[in-house]
Design a protein around this motif. Structure first.
Motif, short mmCIF file in Angstrom:
data_model
loop_
_atom_site.label_atom_id
_atom_site.label_comp_id
_atom_site.label_asym_id
_atom_site.label_seq_id
_atom_site.Cartn_x
_atom_site.Cartn_y
_atom_site.Cartn_z
N SER A 191 -12.85 -85.10 -20.18
CA SER A 191 -13.95 -85.67 -19.39
C SER A 191 -13.45 -86.74 -18.42
O SER A 191 -14.16 -87.14 -17.51
CB SER A 191 -15.00 -86.28 -20.32
N TYR A 192 -12.23 -87.17 -18.62
CA TYR A 192 -11.71 -88.24 -17.77
C TYR A 192 -10.67 -87.73 -16.77
O TYR A 192 -10.83 -87.85 -15.57
CB TYR A 192 -11.11 -89.35 -18.64
N CYS A 193 -9.59 -87.11 -17.28
CA CYS A 193 -8.49 -86.72 -16.38
C CYS A 193 -8.55 -85.26 -15.95
O CYS A 193 -7.81 -84.83 -15.08
CB CYS A 193 -7.13 -87.02 -17.02
N GLY A 194 -9.42 -84.47 -16.59
CA GLY A 194 -9.60 -83.09 -16.15
C GLY A 194 -8.60 -82.09 -16.70
O GLY A 194 -8.64 -80.90 -16.36
N LEU A 195 -7.68 -82.52 -17.54
CA LEU A 195 -6.70 -81.60 -18.14
C LEU A 195 -7.43 -80.54 -18.96
O LEU A 195 -8.37 -80.86 -19.69
CB LEU A 195 -5.74 -82.40 -19.03
N GLU A 196 -7.00 -79.29 -18.82
CA GLU A 196 -7.69 -78.20 -19.50
C GLU A 196 -6.99 -77.78 -20.78
O GLU A 196 -5.77 -77.82 -20.87
CB GLU A 196 -7.83 -77.01 -18.55
N TYR A 197 -7.81 -77.37 -21.74
CA TYR A 197 -7.30 -76.94 -23.04
C TYR A 197 -7.88 -75.57 -23.38
O TYR A 197 -8.94 -75.49 -23.99
CB TYR A 197 -7.70 -77.95 -24.12
N PRO A 198 -7.19 -74.49 -22.98
CA PRO A 198 -7.67 -73.16 -23.38
C PRO A 198 -7.39 -72.91 -24.86
O PRO A 198 -6.30 -73.21 -25.34
CB PRO A 198 -6.83 -72.21 -22.50
N ARG A 199 -8.37 -72.42 -25.58
CA ARG A 199 -8.21 -72.22 -27.02
C ARG A 199 -8.81 -70.91 -27.48
O ARG A 199 -9.78 -70.43 -26.93
CB ARG A 199 -8.92 -73.36 -27.80
N GLN A 200 -8.20 -70.34 -28.50
CA GLN A 200 -8.74 -69.14 -29.11
C GLN A 200 -9.91 -69.48 -30.04
O GLN A 200 -10.78 -68.68 -30.26
CB GLN A 200 -7.66 -68.45 -29.93
N ARG A 201 -9.84 -70.66 -30.62
CA ARG A 201 -10.85 -71.07 -31.60
C ARG A 201 -11.60 -72.28 -31.12
O ARG A 201 -11.09 -73.06 -30.33
CB ARG A 201 -10.19 -71.43 -32.94
N ARG A 202 -12.77 -72.45 -31.68
CA ARG A 202 -13.59 -73.61 -31.39
C ARG A 202 -12.89 -74.86 -31.90
O ARG A 202 -12.31 -74.85 -32.98
CB ARG A 202 -14.93 -73.43 -32.09
N MET A 203 -12.92 -75.92 -31.13
CA MET A 203 -12.31 -77.19 -31.57
C MET A 203 -13.40 -78.12 -32.07
O MET A 203 -14.52 -78.10 -31.58
CB MET A 203 -11.62 -77.89 -30.40
N ASN A 204 -13.01 -78.95 -33.01
CA ASN A 204 -13.93 -79.99 -33.47
C ASN A 204 -13.77 -81.20 -32.54
O ASN A 204 -12.78 -81.91 -32.59
CB ASN A 204 -13.57 -80.37 -34.90
N LEU A 205 -14.78 -81.41 -31.68
CA LEU A 205 -14.65 -82.43 -30.64
C LEU A 205 -14.76 -83.85 -31.17
O LEU A 205 -14.46 -84.81 -30.47
CB LEU A 205 -15.69 -82.19 -29.54
N ARG A 206 -15.20 -83.97 -32.41
CA ARG A 206 -15.19 -85.32 -33.01
C ARG A 206 -13.77 -85.72 -33.39
O ARG A 206 -13.45 -86.89 -33.49
CB ARG A 206 -16.02 -85.34 -34.30
N ARG A 207 -12.93 -84.72 -33.64
CA ARG A 207 -11.59 -85.03 -34.13
C ARG A 207 -10.53 -84.95 -33.05
O ARG A 207 -9.47 -85.54 -33.18
CB ARG A 207 -11.23 -84.06 -35.27
N PHE A 208 -10.77 -84.18 -31.97
CA PHE A 208 -9.73 -84.01 -30.96
C PHE A 208 -10.11 -84.69 -29.66
O PHE A 208 -11.21 -84.51 -29.17
CB PHE A 208 -9.46 -82.53 -30.70
N ALA A 209 -9.17 -85.43 -29.12
CA ALA A 209 -9.35 -86.06 -27.82
C ALA A 209 -8.23 -85.57 -26.92
O ALA A 209 -7.32 -84.87 -27.36
CB ALA A 209 -9.29 -87.58 -27.96
N CYS A 210 -8.30 -85.93 -25.66
CA CYS A 210 -7.28 -85.51 -24.71
C CYS A 210 -5.91 -86.06 -25.12
O CYS A 210 -5.77 -87.24 -25.42
CB CYS A 210 -7.65 -86.00 -23.32
N GLY A 211 -4.91 -85.19 -25.13
CA GLY A 211 -3.58 -85.61 -25.55
C GLY A 211 -2.91 -86.51 -24.54
O GLY A 211 -1.96 -87.23 -24.86
N ARG A 212 -3.40 -86.50 -23.31
CA ARG A 212 -2.77 -87.30 -22.27
C ARG A 212 -3.42 -88.68 -22.15
O ARG A 212 -2.74 -89.68 -22.05
CB ARG A 212 -2.86 -86.56 -20.94
N CYS A 213 -4.77 -88.71 -22.16
CA CYS A 213 -5.43 -90.01 -21.90
C CYS A 213 -6.36 -90.44 -23.04
O CYS A 213 -6.95 -91.51 -22.95
CB CYS A 213 -6.19 -89.96 -20.58
#
Ligand SMILES: [Zn+2]
Ligand SMILES: [Zn+2]
Length: 148
Positions: free
Chosen positions: A116-138
Motif C-alpha cells: 500500500s505504500y511502495c507498490g511492490l507486487e507479490y504474486p502468490r499461489q495461495r491466499r496470504m494472511n495480511l495480518r501477519r505479512f507486511a511488505c518485505g521492503r518497507c
C-alpha cells in the motif's frame, strides 16, 4: 525423450565427464516440480523433471544431469555429496554442472498483492494472511489487488 533415452544419456555423460559408470536407473518423475532432478537414497537412482527436459535446451539438460551425477558419484566414493559440502562444490565446478535448476515456466498467479505504500507486487499461489505479512521492503501493509 523416453526413459530409455534418458538412461543412455545419463550413462554417456557419466563416462565422458566423470570417467565413471552410472550403474543405477535414471527415470522421469512427473511429481518433481521445483527441481530439475533428484538423487534418491537409499536406492541411488536418479529421477528427472520431464517438463524441464522438454522445455530447455541441451546445455540445461546436460547441466542438470551433471549436477545429479555429482551427488551420485560423491556418495558412492564416500565423500561430501550434499550441496553445502566442499567436495560437491568442487566437482560441480569441475564438470560444469548447473548449481540450480532454472525456473520452470511459472504457474499462473492466483492472488496478486501490492504494498500500500511502495507498490511492490507479490504474486502468490495461495491466499496470504495480511495480518501477519507486511511488505518485505518497507514493512507497510499489503492489499489484495487481483484474484484469478
Ligand atoms: Zn542437488
Ligand atoms: Zn512496500
Amino acid at each position: 525423450m523416453s526413459d530409455q533415452e534418458l538412461q543412455r544419456l545419463v550413462e554417456a555423460v557419466s563416462l565422458r565427464d566423470f570417467h565413471r559408470p552410472f550403474v543405477h536407473r535414471a527415470t522421469f518423475n512427473r511429481r518433481l516440480r521445483s527441481t530439475g532432478g533428484r538423487f534418491h537414497l537409499p536406492d541411488e537412482n536418479l529421477d528427472f523433471n520431464p517438463s524441464l527436459f522438454a522445455a530447455e535446451d541441451e546445455t540445461v539438460r546436460i547441466g542438470i544431469i551433471r549436477h545429479e551425477l555429482c551427488h551420485y558419484h560423491l556418495y558412492r566414493m564416500h565423500r561430501g555429496y550434499h550441496h553445502r559440502d566442499q567436495d560437491f562444490k568442487q566437482l560441480l565446478a569441475q564438470v560444469g554442472g548447473l548449481r540450480y535448476a532454472p525456473r520452470l515456466t511459472s504457474k499462473p498467479v492466483r492472488y496478486l498483492y501490492r504494498c500500500s505504500y511502495c507498490g511492490l507486487e507479490y504474486p502468490r499461489q495461495r491466499r496470504m494472511n495480511l495480518r501477519r505479512f507486511a511488505c518485505g521492503r518497507c514493512h507497510h501493509p499489503l492489499v489484495l489487488v487481483a484474484v484469478n
